[in-house]
Write a protein that holds these residues in place. Structure first.
Motif, PDB file in Angstrom:
ATOM      1  N   ASP A 351       0.835  -1.206   0.000  1.00  0.00           N
ATOM      2  CA  ASP A 351       0.000   0.000   0.000  1.00  0.00           C
ATOM      3  C   ASP A 351       0.869   1.256   0.000  1.00  0.00           C
ATOM      4  OD1 ASP A 351      -2.521  -1.369   0.149  1.00  0.00           O
ATOM      5  OD2 ASP A 351      -2.021  -1.846   2.245  1.00  0.00           O
ATOM      6  N   ARG A 352       0.459   2.211  -0.817  1.00  0.00           N
ATOM      7  CA  ARG A 352       1.193   3.473  -0.947  1.00  0.00           C
ATOM      8  C   ARG A 352       0.309   4.605  -0.425  1.00  0.00           C
ATOM      9  NH1 ARG A 352       4.478   0.393  -1.190  1.00  0.00           N
ATOM     10  NH2 ARG A 352       5.960  -0.092  -2.873  1.00  0.00           N
ATOM     11  N   ILE A 353       0.830   5.372   0.548  1.00  0.00           N
ATOM     12  CA  ILE A 353       0.096   6.482   1.175  1.00  0.00           C
ATOM     13  C   ILE A 353       0.918   7.764   1.032  1.00  0.00           C
ATOM     14  CG2 ILE A 353      -0.892   7.384   3.322  1.00  0.00           C
ATOM     15  CD1 ILE A 353      -1.223   4.501   4.250  1.00  0.00           C
ATOM     16  N   VAL A 354       0.290   8.790   0.494  1.00  0.00           N
ATOM     17  CA  VAL A 354       0.904  10.124   0.383  1.00  0.00           C
ATOM     18  C   VAL A 354       0.036  11.097   1.198  1.00  0.00           C
ATOM     19  CG1 VAL A 354       1.630  11.991  -1.150  1.00  0.00           C
ATOM     20  CG2 VAL A 354       1.802   9.594  -1.908  1.00  0.00           C
ATOM     21  N   MET A 355       0.671  11.865   2.068  1.00  0.00           N
ATOM     22  CA  MET A 355      -0.050  12.838   2.898  1.00  0.00           C
ATOM     23  C   MET A 355       0.333  14.249   2.455  1.00  0.00           C
ATOM     24  SD  MET A 355      -0.446  13.146   7.046  1.00  0.00           S
ATOM     25  CE  MET A 355       1.302  13.366   7.389  1.00  0.00           C
ATOM     26  N   TYR A 356      -0.679  15.015   2.013  1.00  0.00           N
ATOM     27  CA  TYR A 356      -0.497  16.410   1.621  1.00  0.00           C
ATOM     28  C   TYR A 356      -0.792  17.269   2.853  1.00  0.00           C
ATOM     29  CZ  TYR A 356      -0.645  14.511  -3.115  1.00  0.00           C
ATOM     30  OH  TYR A 356      -0.396  13.794  -4.253  1.00  0.00           O
ATOM     31  N   SER A 357       0.214  17.994   3.313  1.00  0.00           N
ATOM     32  CA  SER A 357       0.122  18.710   4.587  1.00  0.00           C
ATOM     33  C   SER A 357       0.478  20.176   4.412  1.00  0.00           C
ATOM     34  CB  SER A 357       1.061  18.084   5.621  1.00  0.00           C
ATOM     35  OG  SER A 357       0.847  16.700   5.740  1.00  0.00           O
ATOM     36  N   VAL A 407     -10.701  22.332   0.587  1.00  0.00           N
ATOM     37  CA  VAL A 407     -10.484  21.080   1.305  1.00  0.00           C
ATOM     38  C   VAL A 407      -9.664  21.369   2.550  1.00  0.00           C
ATOM     39  CG1 VAL A 407     -10.600  19.659  -0.773  1.00  0.00           C
ATOM     40  CG2 VAL A 407      -8.387  20.559  -0.012  1.00  0.00           C
ATOM     41  N   GLY A 408      -9.823  20.500   3.545  1.00  0.00           N
ATOM     42  CA  GLY A 408      -9.041  20.599   4.756  1.00  0.00           C
ATOM     43  C   GLY A 408      -7.857  19.664   4.721  1.00  0.00           C
ATOM     44  N   THR A 409      -6.833  20.031   5.430  1.00  0.00           N
ATOM     45  CA  THR A 409      -5.630  19.201   5.505  1.00  0.00           C
ATOM     46  C   THR A 409      -5.602  18.479   6.850  1.00  0.00           C
ATOM     47  OG1 THR A 409      -4.410  21.144   6.291  1.00  0.00           O
ATOM     48  CG2 THR A 409      -4.292  20.644   3.935  1.00  0.00           C
ATOM     49  N   PRO A 410      -4.961  17.290   6.862  1.00  0.00           N
ATOM     50  CA  PRO A 410      -4.237  16.675   5.742  1.00  0.00           C
ATOM     51  C   PRO A 410      -5.175  15.988   4.747  1.00  0.00           C
ATOM     52  CG  PRO A 410      -4.142  15.264   7.654  1.00  0.00           C
ATOM     53  CD  PRO A 410      -4.836  16.506   8.106  1.00  0.00           C
ATOM     54  N   THR A 411      -4.768  16.009   3.466  1.00  0.00           N
ATOM     55  CA  THR A 411      -5.441  15.250   2.410  1.00  0.00           C
ATOM     56  C   THR A 411      -4.564  14.038   2.078  1.00  0.00           C
ATOM     57  OG1 THR A 411      -6.572  17.158   1.478  1.00  0.00           O
ATOM     58  CG2 THR A 411      -6.181  15.297   0.002  1.00  0.00           C
ATOM     59  N   LEU A 412      -5.171  12.855   2.089  1.00  0.00           N
ATOM     60  CA  LEU A 412      -4.405  11.618   1.880  1.00  0.00           C
ATOM     61  C   LEU A 412      -4.689  11.039   0.497  1.00  0.00           C
ATOM     62  CD1 LEU A 412      -4.867   9.834   5.327  1.00  0.00           C
ATOM     63  CD2 LEU A 412      -3.043  11.378   4.606  1.00  0.00           C
ATOM     64  N   GLU A 413      -3.659  10.459  -0.050  1.00  0.00           N
ATOM     65  CA  GLU A 413      -3.785   9.682  -1.298  1.00  0.00           C
ATOM     66  C   GLU A 413      -3.411   8.238  -0.963  1.00  0.00           C
ATOM     67  OE1 GLU A 413      -1.943   9.419  -5.830  1.00  0.00           O
ATOM     68  OE2 GLU A 413      -1.285  11.006  -4.454  1.00  0.00           O
ATOM     69  N   VAL A 414      -4.427   7.342  -0.980  1.00  0.00           N
ATOM     70  CA  VAL A 414      -4.227   5.946  -0.612  1.00  0.00           C
ATOM     71  C   VAL A 414      -4.369   5.099  -1.884  1.00  0.00           C
ATOM     72  CG1 VAL A 414      -4.993   4.027   0.824  1.00  0.00           C
ATOM     73  CG2 VAL A 414      -5.148   6.380   1.685  1.00  0.00           C
ATOM     74  N   ASN A 415      -3.217   4.601  -2.356  1.00  0.00           N
ATOM     75  CA  ASN A 415      -3.202   3.768  -3.571  1.00  0.00           C
ATOM     76  C   ASN A 415      -3.911   4.469  -4.729  1.00  0.00           C
ATOM     77  OD1 ASN A 415      -1.814   1.598  -2.326  1.00  0.00           O
ATOM     78  ND2 ASN A 415      -3.746   0.902  -1.401  1.00  0.00           N
ATOM     79  N   GLY A 416      -3.637   5.772  -4.927  1.00  0.00           N
ATOM     80  CA  GLY A 416      -4.176   6.542  -6.031  1.00  0.00           C
ATOM     81  C   GLY A 416      -5.541   7.141  -5.800  1.00  0.00           C
ATOM     82  N   VAL A 417      -6.186   6.908  -4.653  1.00  0.00           N
ATOM     83  CA  VAL A 417      -7.502   7.460  -4.338  1.00  0.00           C
ATOM     84  C   VAL A 417      -7.320   8.662  -3.406  1.00  0.00           C
ATOM     85  CG1 VAL A 417      -9.768   6.997  -3.349  1.00  0.00           C
ATOM     86  CG2 VAL A 417      -8.560   5.196  -4.607  1.00  0.00           C
ATOM     87  N   MET A 418      -7.919   9.808  -3.793  1.00  0.00           N
ATOM     88  CA  MET A 418      -7.778  11.034  -3.014  1.00  0.00           C
ATOM     89  C   MET A 418      -8.827  11.063  -1.912  1.00  0.00           C
ATOM     90  SD  MET A 418      -5.198  12.452  -4.410  1.00  0.00           S
ATOM     91  CE  MET A 418      -5.219  14.055  -3.625  1.00  0.00           C
ATOM     92  N   LEU A 419      -8.375  11.283  -0.663  1.00  0.00           N
ATOM     93  CA  LEU A 419      -9.251  11.355   0.513  1.00  0.00           C
ATOM     94  C   LEU A 419      -8.969  12.677   1.238  1.00  0.00           C
ATOM     95  CD1 LEU A 419      -8.757   7.719   1.872  1.00  0.00           C
ATOM     96  CD2 LEU A 419     -10.580   8.551   0.391  1.00  0.00           C
ATOM     97  N   PRO A 420      -9.768  13.721   0.950  1.00  0.00           N
ATOM     98  CA  PRO A 420      -9.508  15.024   1.589  1.00  0.00           C
ATOM     99  C   PRO A 420     -10.083  15.098   2.986  1.00  0.00           C
ATOM    100  CG  PRO A 420     -11.343  15.218   0.076  1.00  0.00           C
ATOM    101  CD  PRO A 420     -10.865  13.785  -0.032  1.00  0.00           C
ATOM    102  N   ASN A 421      -9.783  16.205   3.667  1.00  0.00           N
ATOM    103  CA  ASN A 421     -10.398  16.560   4.965  1.00  0.00           C
ATOM    104  C   ASN A 421     -10.077  15.567   6.075  1.00  0.00           C
ATOM    105  OD1 ASN A 421     -11.683  18.828   3.752  1.00  0.00           O
ATOM    106  ND2 ASN A 421     -13.339  17.495   3.041  1.00  0.00           N
ATOM    107  N   ASN A 422      -8.816  15.228   6.227  1.00  0.00           N
ATOM    108  CA  ASN A 422      -8.348  14.431   7.355  1.00  0.00           C
ATOM    109  C   ASN A 422      -9.165  13.148   7.530  1.00  0.00           C
ATOM    110  OD1 ASN A 422      -6.872  13.670   9.610  1.00  0.00           O
ATOM    111  ND2 ASN A 422      -7.964  15.050  11.016  1.00  0.00           N
ATOM    112  N   PRO A 423      -9.085  12.219   6.616  1.00  0.00           N
ATOM    113  CA  PRO A 423      -9.902  10.995   6.698  1.00  0.00           C
ATOM    114  C   PRO A 423      -9.481  10.120   7.871  1.00  0.00           C
ATOM    115  CG  PRO A 423      -8.270  10.776   4.982  1.00  0.00           C
ATOM    116  CD  PRO A 423      -8.168  12.199   5.456  1.00  0.00           C
ATOM    117  N   SER A 424     -10.411   9.311   8.341  1.00  0.00           N
ATOM    118  CA  SER A 424     -10.155   8.405   9.459  1.00  0.00           C
ATOM    119  C   SER A 424      -9.458   7.135   8.961  1.00  0.00           C
ATOM    120  CB  SER A 424     -11.467   8.045  10.141  1.00  0.00           C
ATOM    121  OG  SER A 424     -12.303   7.328   9.237  1.00  0.00           O
ATOM    122  N   LEU A 425      -8.988   6.310   9.917  1.00  0.00           N
ATOM    123  CA  LEU A 425      -8.365   5.038   9.550  1.00  0.00           C
ATOM    124  C   LEU A 425      -9.367   4.114   8.878  1.00  0.00           C
ATOM    125  CD1 LEU A 425      -6.174   4.299  12.705  1.00  0.00           C
ATOM    126  CD2 LEU A 425      -5.426   5.170  10.488  1.00  0.00           C
ATOM    127  N   ALA A 426     -10.633   4.172   9.306  1.00  0.00           N
ATOM    128  CA  ALA A 426     -11.649   3.326   8.687  1.00  0.00           C
ATOM    129  C   ALA A 426     -11.843   3.695   7.225  1.00  0.00           C
ATOM    130  CB  ALA A 426     -12.960   3.450   9.459  1.00  0.00           C
TER     131      ALA A 426
END
Length: 439
Positions: A351-357, A407-426
């Motif tokens: 799994d590849r995770i990128v955090m935009y902060s 959008v709010g930070t952090p915005t995460l990119e999990v395996n190419g999927v963008m998840l803005p606004n500080n997504p949870s672990l779930a």
């Protein structure tokens, strides 16, 4: 410094019962009944000496409210006569066998003014003889004529109400010329009415509300501290001026600090009328118009409605940023179990995770600490210092169909999927490759 004295000539102001005024004045001055004729003989009598300007005007206002026509006059400097050169002692006059008892009040006959000078019948200002007073601007001959006509009418049994519109009432000129107290200022003198107190409180609350919103959005404790100090200062000032309207000292505002009792005291200041006449703190204030009071009420309602819309947006944004992370405030065992379940299918090698902060983002610091504690591998880029990284994040968001505006930070990119606004672990766990391979 010039000292002043109070001079009384037996004048009773129109609209007051002469018998009642006499009883009140004798009781206030503690004069024996047998000395009453000295006060109301029509001759100039000095009631009190050695007063400064403020004390003299305060006495004058109180006595005028009782219906006593008092005058304030400046004391003339008395030059001590030269001592006689003769060495022989002066003969002592024989004392009276039955000396008169001392009066309870020193009723000193006032010295008549020289023919070329006069005292204003309104304010007692000593000046050269002329028509208008140099101090208060009243027409002195008209005032004297009105008083003489009033005295004649009183002797003839004419009612005071028959010619009230034609008379010049003593004491009205200072009331007209009295400067009203400002709602917002740095002084604590004067008095304000209940409508002025209401309008000032509403406007002050509106201004402080917007200053507080600015401080919250700037995250500036300095702005919030200045807002609190301004609120305390101007709020206490308005309450003190309102207490003055009741002829109370300003220390009464300390009651507002008492729980429950302070709330009732504030309601008293808001809705009960003050003194109807002049008091120690000045003339009766000019009431604020109903239009100004209603306008202040509209301003406070509009301010709260707009402020609520701002805060509602902030609450919604915070909910989006936090997501399900509020459950982390539970017990440690429950939190660990939830985190282990969310990361059950996480594989650091796959799994590849990128955090935009942002470098100034507190939520980014929390997410970074959470990943480090759980052993989650990620790559972090700062979009406020790396312009290319910011443009790449927005390009991926638009490509994913994001239309939510900011959008709010952090915005995460999990395996190419963008998840803005500080997504949870779930929310992240739904995009791990191990879960995707099952479908």
């Amino acid at each position: 410094m010039t000292r002043y004295k109070l001079v009384f000539s037996g004048d009773i102001l129109p609209g007051h019962d002469p018998d009642q005024v006499k009883v009140q004045l004798l009781s206030m001055l503690k004069v024996a009944p047998e000395q009453a004729h000295k006060l109301f003989s029509g001759k100039r009598v000095t009631l009190k000496k050695g007063l400064d300007a403020e004390q003299a005007q305060a006495y004058r206002r109180k006595l005028s409210a009782m219906g006593v026509g008092i005058r304030v006059e400046a004391e003339r400097d008395e030059v001590e006569p030269p001592r006689p050169v003769a060495t022989s002692p002066a003969p002592v006059p024989p004392s009276s066998p039955n000396p008169a008892p001392a009066a309870a009040l020193d009723l000193v006959p006032a010295e008549p003014a020289p023919a070329s000078e006069m005292d204003c019948p309104e304010c007692g200002h000593h000046q050269p003889r002329r028509t208008l007073c140099l101090n208060c601007g009243c027409d002195m001959p008209r005032v004297l004529a009105a008083r003489e006509a009033q005295a004649q009418e009183a002797k003839a049994g004419v009612s005071d109400t028959q010619h009230s519109s034609l008379r010049i009432h003593p004491g009205e000129a200072p009331m007209v010329l009295a400067e009203p107290a400002r709602l917002f200022g740095g002084d604590f003198g004067g008095r304000i009415g209940r409508r002025s107190y209401f309008a000032g409180s509403m406007l002050l609350t509106s201004v402080l509300l917007w200053i507080a919103i600015v401080g919250i959005r700037m995250e500036s404790f300095l702005v919030l501290g200045l807002c609190a100090l301004a609120g305390v200062f101007f709020g206490i000032r308005l309450s003190i001026l309102r207490c003055h309207d009741f002829d109370w000292r300003g220390w009464w505002v300390l009651i507002t600090a008492i729980p429950y009792v302070g709330a009732l005291f504030s309601l008293l200041l808001m809705f009960f009328p003050g003194s109807k006449d002049d008091n120690t703190y000045g003339a009766r204030p000019q009431p604020t118009s109903w239009g100004a009071a209603v306008g202040a009420l509209v301003v406070i309602v509009a301010s709260f409605m707009l402020a609520f819309s701002f805060f509602a947006q902030d609450i919604a944004g915070a909910a989006m940023r936090y997501g399900d992370t509020a459950s982390f405030s539970g017990a440690p065992d429950e939190t660990d179990g939830f985190q282990n379940t969310a990361l059950r299918h996480y594989d650091p090698a796959r799994d590849r995770i990128v955090m935009y902060s942002l470098t100034t983002c507190g939520y980014c610091d929390q997410k970074r600490a959470q990943f480090d504690a759980l052993g989650v591998r990620y790559r972090e880029v700062f979009i406020d210092t790396d312009r290319a990284a910011g443009e790449a994040m927005w390009a991926k968001l638009r490509a994913s169909g994001w239309t939510g505006g900011g959008v709010g930070t952090p915005t995460l990119e999990v395996n190419g999927v963008m998840l803005p606004n500080n997504p949870s672990l779930a929310a992240m766990s739904r995009h791990f490759l191990a879960d995707a391979s099952r479908f």
